[in-house]
Write a protein that holds these residues in place. Sequence first.
Motif, PDB file in Angstrom:
ATOM      1  N   SER A  50      25.869  30.187  18.832  1.00  0.00           N
ATOM      2  CA  SER A  50      26.890  31.139  18.396  1.00  0.00           C
ATOM      3  C   SER A  50      26.332  32.157  17.407  1.00  0.00           C
ATOM      4  O   SER A  50      26.857  33.258  17.267  1.00  0.00           O
ATOM      5  CB  SER A  50      28.072  30.391  17.762  1.00  0.00           C
ATOM      6  N   GLU A  51      25.251  31.789  16.707  1.00  0.00           N
ATOM      7  CA  GLU A  51      24.639  32.688  15.726  1.00  0.00           C
ATOM      8  C   GLU A  51      23.374  33.358  16.267  1.00  0.00           C
ATOM      9  O   GLU A  51      22.699  34.078  15.536  1.00  0.00           O
ATOM     10  CB  GLU A  51      24.299  31.916  14.449  1.00  0.00           C
ATOM     11  N   GLY A  52      23.048  33.107  17.522  1.00  0.00           N
ATOM     12  CA  GLY A  52      21.903  33.759  18.145  1.00  0.00           C
ATOM     13  C   GLY A  52      20.564  33.102  17.892  1.00  0.00           C
ATOM     14  O   GLY A  52      19.520  33.640  18.253  1.00  0.00           O
ATOM     15  N   PHE A  53      20.556  31.908  17.272  1.00  0.00           N
ATOM     16  CA  PHE A  53      19.294  31.221  17.004  1.00  0.00           C
ATOM     17  C   PHE A  53      18.787  30.465  18.233  1.00  0.00           C
ATOM     18  O   PHE A  53      17.602  30.158  18.338  1.00  0.00           O
ATOM     19  CB  PHE A  53      19.454  30.237  15.839  1.00  0.00           C
ATOM     20  N   ILE A  54      19.686  30.147  19.134  1.00  0.00           N
ATOM     21  CA  ILE A  54      19.366  29.430  20.366  1.00  0.00           C
ATOM     22  C   ILE A  54      20.065  30.136  21.514  1.00  0.00           C
ATOM     23  O   ILE A  54      21.170  30.667  21.352  1.00  0.00           O
ATOM     24  CB  ILE A  54      19.849  27.954  20.281  1.00  0.00           C
ATOM     25  N   LYS A  55      19.413  30.159  22.690  1.00  0.00           N
ATOM     26  CA  LYS A  55      20.090  30.701  23.873  1.00  0.00           C
ATOM     27  C   LYS A  55      19.900  29.737  25.045  1.00  0.00           C
ATOM     28  O   LYS A  55      18.897  29.022  25.122  1.00  0.00           O
ATOM     29  CB  LYS A  55      19.587  32.090  24.235  1.00  0.00           C
ATOM     30  N   GLN A  56      20.868  29.722  25.936  1.00  0.00           N
ATOM     31  CA  GLN A  56      20.837  28.812  27.082  1.00  0.00           C
ATOM     32  C   GLN A  56      20.566  29.587  28.363  1.00  0.00           C
ATOM     33  O   GLN A  56      21.129  30.662  28.593  1.00  0.00           O
ATOM     34  CB  GLN A  56      22.146  28.040  27.213  1.00  0.00           C
ATOM     35  N   ASN A  57      19.680  29.025  29.186  1.00  0.00           N
ATOM     36  CA  ASN A  57      19.404  29.591  30.497  1.00  0.00           C
ATOM     37  C   ASN A  57      20.543  29.190  31.434  1.00  0.00           C
ATOM     38  O   ASN A  57      20.741  28.004  31.702  1.00  0.00           O
ATOM     39  CB  ASN A  57      18.075  29.039  31.016  1.00  0.00           C
ATOM     40  N   PRO A  58      21.323  30.145  31.921  1.00  0.00           N
ATOM     41  CA  PRO A  58      22.481  29.794  32.763  1.00  0.00           C
ATOM     42  C   PRO A  58      22.105  29.149  34.090  1.00  0.00           C
ATOM     43  O   PRO A  58      22.920  28.467  34.701  1.00  0.00           O
ATOM     44  CB  PRO A  58      23.172  31.150  32.985  1.00  0.00           C
ATOM     45  N   THR A  59      20.870  29.330  34.530  1.00  0.00           N
ATOM     46  CA  THR A  59      20.437  28.780  35.807  1.00  0.00           C
ATOM     47  C   THR A  59      20.141  27.289  35.728  1.00  0.00           C
ATOM     48  O   THR A  59      20.638  26.494  36.528  1.00  0.00           O
ATOM     49  CB  THR A  59      19.191  29.518  36.324  1.00  0.00           C
ATOM     50  N   ASN A  60      19.305  26.895  34.735  1.00  0.00           N
ATOM     51  CA  ASN A  60      18.916  25.482  34.652  1.00  0.00           C
ATOM     52  C   ASN A  60      19.520  24.745  33.468  1.00  0.00           C
ATOM     53  O   ASN A  60      19.225  23.566  33.241  1.00  0.00           O
ATOM     54  CB  ASN A  60      17.380  25.355  34.609  1.00  0.00           C
ATOM     55  N   LYS A  61      20.335  25.467  32.664  1.00  0.00           N
ATOM     56  CA  LYS A  61      21.034  24.880  31.510  1.00  0.00           C
ATOM     57  C   LYS A  61      20.086  24.424  30.393  1.00  0.00           C
ATOM     58  O   LYS A  61      20.482  23.682  29.498  1.00  0.00           O
ATOM     59  CB  LYS A  61      21.917  23.694  31.949  1.00  0.00           C
ATOM     60  N   TYR A  63      17.538  25.109  27.078  1.00  0.00           N
ATOM     61  CA  TYR A  63      17.678  25.929  25.874  1.00  0.00           C
ATOM     62  C   TYR A  63      16.326  26.456  25.401  1.00  0.00           C
ATOM     63  O   TYR A  63      15.294  25.814  25.575  1.00  0.00           O
ATOM     64  CB  TYR A  63      18.332  25.118  24.752  1.00  0.00           C
ATOM     65  N   SER A  64      16.357  27.635  24.769  1.00  0.00           N
ATOM     66  CA  SER A  64      15.149  28.222  24.179  1.00  0.00           C
ATOM     67  C   SER A  64      15.552  28.944  22.896  1.00  0.00           C
ATOM     68  O   SER A  64      16.734  29.093  22.592  1.00  0.00           O
ATOM     69  CB  SER A  64      14.473  29.187  25.156  1.00  0.00           C
ATOM     70  N   LEU A  65      14.544  29.405  22.139  1.00  0.00           N
ATOM     71  CA  LEU A  65      14.818  30.097  20.883  1.00  0.00           C
ATOM     72  C   LEU A  65      15.476  31.445  21.147  1.00  0.00           C
ATOM     73  O   LEU A  65      15.147  32.142  22.108  1.00  0.00           O
ATOM     74  CB  LEU A  65      13.520  30.298  20.101  1.00  0.00           C
ATOM     75  N   GLY A  66      16.388  31.826  20.257  1.00  0.00           N
ATOM     76  CA  GLY A  66      17.137  33.065  20.426  1.00  0.00           C
ATOM     77  C   GLY A  66      16.518  34.245  19.707  1.00  0.00           C
ATOM     78  O   GLY A  66      15.597  34.108  18.895  1.00  0.00           O
ATOM     79  N   TYR A  67      17.051  35.421  19.967  1.00  0.00           N
ATOM     80  CA  TYR A  67      16.462  36.648  19.444  1.00  0.00           C
ATOM     81  C   TYR A  67      16.732  36.876  17.957  1.00  0.00           C
ATOM     82  O   TYR A  67      16.048  37.672  17.317  1.00  0.00           O
ATOM     83  CB  TYR A  67      16.969  37.848  20.253  1.00  0.00           C
ATOM     84  N   THR A  68      17.716  36.183  17.408  1.00  0.00           N
ATOM     85  CA  THR A  68      17.949  36.299  15.964  1.00  0.00           C
ATOM     86  C   THR A  68      16.716  35.854  15.184  1.00  0.00           C
ATOM     87  O   THR A  68      16.370  36.434  14.156  1.00  0.00           O
ATOM     88  CB  THR A  68      19.169  35.457  15.541  1.00  0.00           C
ATOM     89  N   LEU A  69      16.035  34.820  15.696  1.00  0.00           N
ATOM     90  CA  LEU A  69      14.816  34.351  15.041  1.00  0.00           C
ATOM     91  C   LEU A  69      13.725  35.421  15.082  1.00  0.00           C
ATOM     92  O   LEU A  69      12.951  35.560  14.139  1.00  0.00           O
ATOM     93  CB  LEU A  69      14.313  33.070  15.708  1.00  0.00           C
ATOM     94  N   LEU A  70      13.666  36.169  16.173  1.00  0.00           N
ATOM     95  CA  LEU A  70      12.689  37.248  16.286  1.00  0.00           C
ATOM     96  C   LEU A  70      12.988  38.339  15.263  1.00  0.00           C
ATOM     97  O   LEU A  70      12.074  38.860  14.615  1.00  0.00           O
ATOM     98  CB  LEU A  70      12.717  37.841  17.697  1.00  0.00           C
ATOM     99  N   GLU A  71      14.274  38.652  15.089  1.00  0.00           N
ATOM    100  CA  GLU A  71      14.667  39.648  14.096  1.00  0.00           C
ATOM    101  C   GLU A  71      14.292  39.204  12.691  1.00  0.00           C
ATOM    102  O   GLU A  71      13.768  39.979  11.886  1.00  0.00           O
ATOM    103  CB  GLU A  71      16.171  39.905  14.177  1.00  0.00           C
TER     104      GLU A  71
END
Length: 251
Positions: A50-61, A63-71
């Motif tokens: 919800s805060e962008g730290f993690i994102k889910q791949n809708p195809t295989n469900k 998880y990977s790191l989100g773009y907020t961490l990149l920012e």
Amino acid sequence: MDNHLSSVKNSCTLLKMFLDSPKEMGVSELSRQLQLSKGAVHKLLATLESEGFIKQNPTNKQYSLGYTLLELGNKVLKDHNLVEFSKQYLQRLSDTTQELTCLCVRDDYEAIYVDRIDSKHPIRFNVDIYRRFPLYATSAARAILAFQEPLFIESILSSGIRTYTAYSMKEPAEVKKRLDIIHANGYEVSENMRNVGVMGIAAPIFDTNGAVNASISMIGPANRVKPSLETMIEHVTTTAREISAQLGYRG
């Protein structure tokens, strides 16, 4: 309050698991490594997503790191001041060895001492801050050059080298052999090569991408440094490793 702090710690641990793991991970694997129930992991992931730290791949469900961490990472790099950051390490190394310690950085084809902590001994060696040297000329400079690309090293040495004392390397081929040794050992030790009677020990500082554009060194009279050489090498290399780790290097 304790549950809240525990949740924060678990969230941080979950994020750091991706540093040494595949790009994507599933709930089962995260649950196993965190030693938490799948339900608890789902809640952590939902909050982080919800805060962008993690994102889910809708195809295989997965998880990977989100773009907020990149920012956030880019913000850290933007605000980062290597001199200020390294000061405490430089000071500790000087306090431990009682010798001059320096931070050296690469500026294109040259090396610059950008910070120093002077020795407390009445007889001591000194360096001028912001003075430039060729990248082959000092122990601190060679600790940087040894970890550059071969073509870059070739371009540095292609026009020949300058000698400073009777003990200096006199041919580019000598420098190349020495750079290979520095690269293999992970540090440089030199004596009399830049100034007679002076010994320098230097180690590279790696950034988060594994690049070397800085080094830390300890410099002192050879007759004072040599009796404790192995211990001094350990102090310098340990300090360089600690700075590198804090910069995000995980080699």
